[in-house]
Scaffold this motif. Structure first.
Motif, PDB file in Angstrom:
ATOM      1  N   GLN A  61       0.829  -1.200   0.000  1.00 54.08           N
ATOM      2  CA  GLN A  61       0.000   0.000   0.000  1.00 54.08           C
ATOM      3  C   GLN A  61       0.869   1.258   0.000  1.00 54.08           C
ATOM      4  OE1 GLN A  61      -2.154   1.175   3.611  1.00 54.08           O
ATOM      5  NE2 GLN A  61      -4.025   1.366   2.387  1.00 54.08           N
ATOM      6  N   ARG A  63       3.854   1.578  -1.278  1.00 54.99           N
ATOM      7  CA  ARG A  63       4.416   1.758  -2.628  1.00 54.99           C
ATOM      8  C   ARG A  63       3.367   2.367  -3.558  1.00 54.99           C
ATOM      9  NH1 ARG A  63       8.394  -0.149  -6.041  1.00 54.99           N
ATOM     10  NH2 ARG A  63       9.314  -1.499  -4.471  1.00 54.99           N
ATOM     11  N   GLN A  64       2.163   1.842  -3.487  1.00 56.53           N
ATOM     12  CA  GLN A  64       1.105   2.323  -4.370  1.00 56.53           C
ATOM     13  C   GLN A  64       0.841   3.810  -4.154  1.00 56.53           C
ATOM     14  OE1 GLN A  64      -2.527   0.035  -4.173  1.00 56.53           O
ATOM     15  NE2 GLN A  64      -3.769   1.701  -4.999  1.00 56.53           N
ATOM     16  N   GLU A  65       0.806   4.225  -2.901  1.00 52.61           N
ATOM     17  CA  GLU A  65       0.456   5.608  -2.614  1.00 52.61           C
ATOM     18  C   GLU A  65       1.643   6.560  -2.752  1.00 52.61           C
ATOM     19  OE1 GLU A  65      -2.558   6.437  -2.355  1.00 52.61           O
ATOM     20  OE2 GLU A  65      -3.463   4.460  -2.044  1.00 52.61           O
ATOM     21  N   GLN A  68       3.620   6.211  -6.599  1.00 51.53           N
ATOM     22  CA  GLN A  68       2.834   6.702  -7.727  1.00 51.53           C
ATOM     23  C   GLN A  68       2.577   8.192  -7.643  1.00 51.53           C
ATOM     24  OE1 GLN A  68      -0.743   4.390  -8.251  1.00 51.53           O
ATOM     25  NE2 GLN A  68       0.357   2.478  -8.615  1.00 51.53           N
TER      26      GLN A  68
END
Length: 589
Positions: A61, A63-65, A68
């Motif tokens: 999570q 990494r995703q937030e 990106q």
């Protein structure tokens, strides 16, 4: 049974300023971007955002937030720089031992998990990222980059970690054991992961720019490190409660479900953990937002104010008193058990002290009993032989009443259980367990020929138990030393104070106050833990107005920090006009 207005989500209000808590990823990212703009680095240096993570944090999570949205030039995960899982398994094998429950406390650190060559290579890569934003996340992120521009500490409550372990969502630190039994993951976390992570937390959290709460992945929250520290400083100046949690068990009952208004679903609630600061969490209120942190953080930050000088000097940054619930109302007997003697706990497990404890009966049905100590004529070697036979042959149940005393258990009875005393609570009792904190070290001797909730036998530790049972603690000695040792010690208008123990071998003192009016209390420089054991509601107040009135309800446990000093308790609200009672525990000095 009885109903109650028990508060399952107690909160310490610490700030109401607009914007003190950022909720949701867009707001969190905005706050981090502003912090990075406010902390520029030289053109020939990387600008590093370090997100130190407690083991169990969802790195996917993050990494995703973060990756990106921030789009850094480099994104490093500390966990990728560890030794191989096989190497780490070998490193932790000694402390873990091959026992399914017990390991040995040890000095492993997060730094020990890193592969030196991988770490050096990553740091070289980081040094070459001149003028770029670099995000480093994971357990040990602060070790990858010792001097980041912005530090975020992503903390996680122990109970949430256990739930993720049970769902198979996480592995242990540096391991790939996603499918391993949850009990073995917990054991490894208890002896290795959490010890190492707490050592690093004590270094990083005091200087963190932000605290990130991802206990609820759908509603992450961010507060400034300065606001966290101010909130903790305010908490140790007033009475407070930690967030309780509850768990089913093979012997569990139904009292907690009704009195604490717990949800349907589990077949029962065996345990209620109402004051185990190493595993409970603390809710800090920022306006309408609630930020959840491990309550042990408070011990780490403010041991002097919370524990007091004498207790801190003896126990360090550990909270030595535990209050929890054991519910067998409509359930079954606890396992027959014994706790290790102090010297055994140190020699075998590296513990500085052991689990001395007591059973205070909040409630009991007629006919309820507590098993405590051996009978006068009991043959100790024969008892051990029968325990072994019961373990080996499911058709040969252990004849408990042949060897072990059964004492009637009534509401407000207090049974003292110094380590080495064979014991268990019988069915249809509601126990407030008051004990020293090393609660994992229970040697089960007999589990009444039943399986655990997972359909497997629960671990039995006869060899450990046999080495610790004190066979001379027989009926007469138990009656004279461990059952309802009540002594009136003080009284005043509308109140009286009774000493109820504990035994002289135990470092905890307990006092019960019955009251219809205001009772004066004082911490005398040491932390105190109390439970409202009778009465619907009471209020804790400061004679000098040093803290806001603090309302507690039936069966709620609360902590009074050493720094509070003088305080009073009186019936309040639904408890007004009735006789109330509290049980108080503190460390003898």
């Amino acid at each position: 049974m009885r109903s109650s207005n028990y508060d399952k989500f107690p909160c310490v209000p610490v700030a109401a300023e607009a914007g003190a808590c950022q909720t949701g990823w867009p707001a969190i990212i905005g706050a981090l971007q502003a912090a990075l703009r406010a902390n520029p680095t030289a053109p020939d240096q990387p600008q590093v955002l370090a997100v130190e993570c407690y083991p169990g944090t969802d790195l996917g999570q993050l990494r995703q937030e973060l990756a990106q949205t921030l789009q850094p030039g480099q994104y490093l995960v500390a966990d990728d720089l560890y030794r191989t899982p096989a190497e780490i398994d070998e490193m932790v094998a000694g402390p873990l031992t091959d026992d399914p429950v017990f390991g040995r406390l040890n000095g492993l650190t997060v730094a020990d998990f890193f592969a030196p060559q991988k770490l050096q290579k990553a740091q070289a890569t980081l040094a070459q990222a001149m003028g770029q934003l670099v995000v480093v996340v994971g357990t040990g992120a602060a070790l990858v980059c010792p001097n980041p521009a912005v530090v975020v500490y992503a903390d996680l409550a122990r109970w949430e970690i256990q739930r993720r372990q049970r769902r198979g969502e996480i592995a242990n630190l540096g391991s790939d054991n996603f499918t391993e039994k949850a009990s073995l993951k917990y054991k490894r976390a208890f002896f290795v992961d959490w010890r190492a992570a707490d050592r690093l937390k004590k270094q990083v959290l005091p200087r963190a720019d932000f605290l990130l709460d991802t206990n609820d992945p759908a509603v992450p929250k961010l507060i400034r490190g300065a606001d966290l520290r101010a909130g903790l400083a305010a908490t140790v100046r007033r009475p407070f409660r930690v967030v309780p949690f509850f768990d089913p068990g093979v012997w569990g009952g139904q009292w907690l479900r009704e009195v604490c208004d717990l949800p349907d679903g589990p077949p029962n609630y065996a345990w209620g953990f109402d004051c185990v600061p190493e595993e409970n969490s603390l809710l800090l209120g920022f306006g309408e937002a609630r930020v959840e942190i491990p309550s042990i953080d408070l011990v780490f930050f403010h041991p002097h104010e919370l524990l007091g000088e004498a207790v801190h000097g003896r126990f360090g940054t550990e909270f030595p008193i535990r209050f929890d619930f054991l519910d067998t109302m409509g359930g079954g007997n606890l396992s027959l058990q014994v706790h290790p003697l102090t010297e055994y706990a140190y020699d075998k497990f590296g513990l500085a002290y052991t689990q001395d404890e007591s059973y205070y009966m909040l409630d009991a049905e007629p006919g309820a009993v507590v098993y405590l100590g051996m009978k006068e004529d009991a043959d100790f070697p024969a008892m051990l032989a029968d325990l072994q036979l019961a373990q080996d042959d499911p058709n040969a149940p252990f004849p408990a009443t042949k060897y072990i005393n059964e004492f009637p258990a009534r509401p407000h009875d207090h049974f003292l259980i110094p380590a080495g005393t064979i014991h268990c609570s019988g069915a249809n009792g509601m126990v407030l367990e008051i004990s020293a904190t090393p609660y994992i070290f229970t040697f089960k001797l007999w589990d009444w020929n039943r399986l655990g909730l997972d359909g497997r036998p629960r671990p039995i530790h006869l060899a450990h138990g046999a080495a610790n049972i004190q066979p001379d603690r027989t009926t007469a000695w138990v009656e004279q030393n461990l059952v309802n040792q009540v002594e009136l010690v003080a009284s005043g208008p509308g109140w009286r104070e009774e000493r109820t123990g504990l035994h002289e071998r135990e470092f905890i003192e307990t006092r019960r106050h019955w009251f219809t009016d205001v009772v004066p209390h004082h911490t005398h420089g040491g932390v105190q833990v109390l439970n409202l054991v009778q009465g619907a509601e009471a209020v804790v107040e400061s004679p000098s107005g040093a803290f806001e009135p603090f309302v507690v309800h039936y069966a709620e446990t609360f902590i009074v920090p050493a720094a509070v000093g003088a305080y009073t308790i009186r019936p309040h609200g639904l408890g007004a006009g009735t006789e109330c009672a509290t049980m108080k525990a503190y460390v003898r000095t």
